[in-house]
Design an enzyme around this catalytic site. Structure first.
Site, mmCIF file in Angstrom:
data_model
loop_
_atom_site.group_PDB
_atom_site.id
_atom_site.type_symbol
_atom_site.label_atom_id
_atom_site.label_comp_id
_atom_site.label_asym_id
_atom_site.label_seq_id
_atom_site.Cartn_x
_atom_site.Cartn_y
_atom_site.Cartn_z
ATOM 1 N N HIS A 365 1.048 -1.326 -0.075
ATOM 2 C CA HIS A 365 0.181 0.024 0.048
ATOM 3 C C HIS A 365 0.868 1.152 -0.060
ATOM 4 O O HIS A 365 0.444 2.379 -0.702
ATOM 5 C CB HIS A 365 -0.912 0.087 1.281
ATOM 6 C CG HIS A 365 -2.014 -1.042 1.119
ATOM 7 N ND1 HIS A 365 -2.688 -1.402 2.202
ATOM 8 C CD2 HIS A 365 -2.547 -1.477 0.067
ATOM 9 C CE1 HIS A 365 -3.712 -2.230 1.885
ATOM 10 N NE2 HIS A 365 -3.508 -2.496 0.693
ATOM 11 N N CYS A 680 0.002 -3.370 -25.543
ATOM 12 C CA CYS A 680 -0.134 -2.541 -24.459
ATOM 13 C C CYS A 680 0.897 -3.109 -23.118
ATOM 14 O O CYS A 680 0.796 -2.686 -22.124
ATOM 15 C CB CYS A 680 -1.547 -2.830 -23.801
ATOM 16 S SG CYS A 680 -1.841 -4.590 -23.359
HETATM 17 C C1 PEP Z 1 1.070 -7.815 -20.365
HETATM 18 O O1 PEP Z 1 0.952 -8.996 -20.140
HETATM 19 O O2 PEP Z 1 1.636 -7.307 -21.491
HETATM 20 C C2 PEP Z 1 0.012 -6.937 -19.959
HETATM 21 C C3 PEP Z 1 -0.231 -5.767 -20.303
HETATM 22 O O3 PEP Z 1 -0.609 -7.213 -18.776
HETATM 23 P P1 PEP Z 1 0.119 -7.197 -17.303
HETATM 24 O O4 PEP Z 1 1.491 -6.459 -17.418
HETATM 25 O O5 PEP Z 1 -0.769 -6.555 -16.437
HETATM 26 O O6 PEP Z 1 0.244 -8.756 -17.086
#
Ligand code: PEP
Ligand code: MG
Length: 754
Positions: A365, A680
């Site tokens: 946290h 992403c």
């Molecule tokens: C990924 O695996 O690239 C992703 C964006 O998800 P996380 O990093 O939350 O696992």
């Protein structure tokens, strides 16, 4: 059960301590007392002298071993207890991997062993151990009795000057040379200031009390004061209005007002302890219980509890408070073993420049709060408090995982140059804010940002991102002690959509499980060998469909009158996507039937993180509105290289030919099917890697907000058309080192990569 009750044992100890006798004589008597009380054949006292644990007194081992048997920290069972500051309870001592046989003690006859650390100023200064001939486990009451004796003993031996508790060396005699202490980056950033210790080490000088009623009263008023302080702190928290800190402080308050905790402390007082000793005894028992918990969430809660215990001891014993209570007066870097979230909030932001701690983790946290406050934070800095002294000049470079103590002129100059450079670059990125991420040859890249907390939302306007390409909804679950109810989920999602306005937000349904465990969902007691490949994300969501249904409802309602963008994490096969989508569609129908306002339209996406999905992508694409590639997970599965293992860092290579060929195949296939595809993972936030992605045809990235400026600068300085052609060539030519080739091509085009 001990043969002698706790109160009686304490009374006898008290008599031993009060008697006119030599310290050695007292220690011998204490060993006898413990042996009698626990009906054990052996009771021994080891004390730390010149860095070694020396057998100071024993009943049951050979007397010639006294002052002869010596063990280093970490050596043997006794050394292990001192090193870990945790008790050991073994029916067969010789089976423990650290067991070290000492022939001079004659201990071969004794099978079972229990030992506890003797702690003074939060350091182990000795060990108290009992042994039995018969193999047996010691029960909790016996271990607690040993801990109580250890606490009283700490007082006795400190009074006798038998231990150096580390505080007595004058500062002038300490090492004054520059030092670099390594740690783990928890919140990125650099800072300069003087060392301020969050709190002086706690000393408990009075452990035994005659008047239990008076102690109970002291405890009661301390509790009242602590609770009032916490209430006050919560109300003047600098985060006005609702925020991530709500859940955190709620958990903290829950502990502070826990009647069970107060009751256990009162039990200790009834057993003859002073209020402060009873608080410490309960904290130690808790440490043993939670310290071995595999669940990171539970371990974090232990820190909240320790924080509160320390706070209570300080109040009850009148020891000076934290540095926050004394007030900061100059630029400071806080030094702490660990910090509670509420404690961090007590500091004046004007002077608090950074924090370094001995403990800490990314999901704690306090880490989440420090990030929200923009305070650089270094964690896991070993022996930090032994190496830094109050007032030392410090330089914190959390990004590099380092704290410089008494930095040299060269380090200071380097820091000044870096901060000046950073400010200059930031100013240059700020100038790009309102310009599009468009290459020199007119290719527009959509730059979205990743988010997960309310506190991330202002970054949307600061960076002028094209939207949120990945909203990690599990963050709200991770910072919460209990399952966030629909109302709290709904409120967060509404705030996110409001902050985004016309910009798209892609919500990812919860990716919990595995290493992002939450206690209220987890299947208790099941420890997974490979959590990243375990029962997580969509797998868990389908098994606990109530959770997904409730979340879908909150999302659908939050997006009333708009289009909701929703994607599922870790899809490995099309049927999983279909099953999850069916749950959302069912919720949508129910909301419509009940006449409750909800999203006008839902656009569905899947995350491609499991390589298997690429092999059946043709079957899924017709059902998708968009595809998002999670390169963090995908890369580790493709290369079978754990994304969190530093020894595999050079194998986890986003620019490997295998990864890029794989990605290109997916991007080409999705593009041919007219399904928008984005990336992403963290890969997209690094200029060279992002350039590689763009060169294989990606035109949407969702990245950490701080990367928007640098990536935009990179895009705007590049000419993508020719690069795409070059990339095709490299991928087709066996043995091409793409990192090298791309770096050279970027240099030839003068593309801005930093
Ligand atoms: C990924 O695996 O690239 C992703 C964006 O998800 P996380 O990093 O939350 O696992
Ligand atoms: Mg992932």
């Amino acid at each position: 059960m001990p043969a002698v009750g706790a109160r009686e044992l304490l009374r006898r100890l008290h008599d031993v301590m009060a008697a006119r006798n030599s310290t050695q004589g007292k220690l011998d008597q204490v060993a006898g007392l413990i042996a009698d009380a626990l009906e054990s054949e052996v009771a021994s006292v080891y004390l730390l002298r010149d860095g070694m644990l020396e057998l100071f007194a024993t009943r049951g081992l050979k007397q010639q071993a006294v002052h002869v048997t010596r063990l280093a920290l970490g050596q043997g069972l006794v050394g292990t207890i001192a090193e870990t500051r945790a008790p050991l309870n073994l029916a067969k001592a010789s089976t423990h991997p650290r067991f070290a046989y000492r022939p001079e003690t004659g201990e071969e006859r004794f099978h079972s062993f229990a030992g506890v650390p003797i702690i003074r100023r939060e350091r182990a200064v000795g060990v108290l151990a009992v042994q039995h001939v018969q193999p047996r486990d010691y029960d909790d009451v016996e271990i607690e009795a040993l801990q109580t004796v250890a606490m009283v003993l700490a007082e006795l031996i400190a009074a006798a000057g038998l231990i150096d508790d580390g505080e007595s060396a004058p500062r002038a005699q300490r090492d004054q040379s520059p030092l670099r202490i390594g740690g783990l980056k928890l919140v990125d950033g650099m800072a300069r200031g003087v060392a301020v210790f969050h709190e002086p080490r706690i000393v408990i000088t009075n452990t035994v009390a005659d008047d239990a009623d008076a102690e109970r009263e002291r405890l009661r008023s301390a509790f009242l004061r602590m609770r009032a302080e916490i209430d006050q702190m919560v109300s003047r928290a600098e985060f006005a209005g609702p925020g991530d800190h709500d859940d955190i402080l709620e958990t903290y308050k829950m502990f502070a007002f826990d009647e069970g905790w107060a009751r256990r402390i009162n039990d200790g007082i009834d057993g003859g302890l002073t209020a402060e000793a009873a608080i410490e005894a309960v904290a130690q028992a808790q440490r043993i219980k939670l310290g071995s918990a595999a669940d990171p969430y539970l371990r974090e809660r232990m820190h909240d509890l320790e924080d509160l215990s320390n706070r209570l001891i300080r109040i009850v014993s009148g020891q000076s408070g934290t540095a926050a209570q004394r007030g900061l007066t100059e630029d400071s870097i806080l030094i702490a073993r660990n910090l509670g979230p509420a404690e961090l909030l007590e500091y004046d932001r004007a002077f608090l420049k950074g924090v370094a701690m001995e403990d800490g983790s990314l999901t704690a946290h306090v880490t989440i709060l420090a990030r929200a406050m923009g305070v650089p934070l270094l964690g896991r800095a070993r022996d930090l408090r032994d190496q830094v002294a109050e007032g030392d000049p410090l330089l914190l470079d959390a990004g590099a995982g380092a704290l410089f103590v008494r930095p040299t002129q060269a380090v200071i100059l380097g820091y000044q140059a870096q901060t000046a450079l950073k400010a200059k670059k930031q100013a240059a990125f700020d100038k790009l804010r309102d310009l599009p991420a468009e290459s020199r040859d007119g290719i527009r890249i959509r730059l979205m940002m990743n988010a997960g907390l309310r506190s991330d939302l202002p970054a949307l306007d600061i960076t002028n991102a094209d939207g949120i390409g990945l909203f990690r909804t599990e963050f709200q679950f991770l910072v919460s002690a209990t399952l966030p109810r629909k109302g709290r989920q709904l409120a967060l999602y509404r705030d996110v959509l409001k902050a985004a306005g016309q910009r798209t937000v892609i919500f990812r349904t919860v990716d919990i499980g595995g290493d992002k465990a939450v206690p209220y969902v987890e299947d208790r007691g099941e420890r997974e060998e490979n959590p990243a490949m375990g029962w997580r994300a969509i797998r868990l969501a389908l098994a606990r469909s109530g959770l997904l249904a409730a979340q879908s409802r909150a999302l659908l309602e939050a997006a009333a009158g708009q289009t909701l963008h929703l994607m599922f994490p870790m899809v490995a096969e099309p049927w999983e996507y279909e099953a999850a989508r069916a749950i959302v569609e069912d919720r949508q129908r129910r909301l419509a039937a009940a006449g409750i306002p909800h999203a006008e339209q839902v656009k569905y996406g899947a995350m491609l993180e499991v390589p298997a999905l690429a092999m059946v992508l043709d079957e899924l694409l017709p059902r998708l509105d968009f595809l998002s590639i999670g390169t963090n997970d995908l890369t580790q599965f493709l290369l079978a290289a754990d994304r969190g293992n530093p020894r595999l860092a050079d194998r986890y290579d986003w620019l490997s030919r295998a990864v890029l060929r794989f990605l290109k195949k997916v991007v080409d296939e999705a593009t041919a099917a007219n399904v928008p595809v984005s990336v992403c993972g963290e890969m997209g936030g690094r200029p060279l890697e992002a350039l590689a992605l763009i060169a294989i045809g990606v035109d949407r990235l969702s990245i950490t907000p701080a990367a928007i400026g640098p990536i935009k600068a990179m895009v705007r300085s590049s000419c993508i058309g020719p690069l795409r052609a070059e990339m095709d060539g490299w991928l087709a030519t066996p043995g091409t080192d793409i990192r090298k080739a791309l770096t050279a091509a970027a240099a030839a085009q003068a593309i801005q990569l930093d």
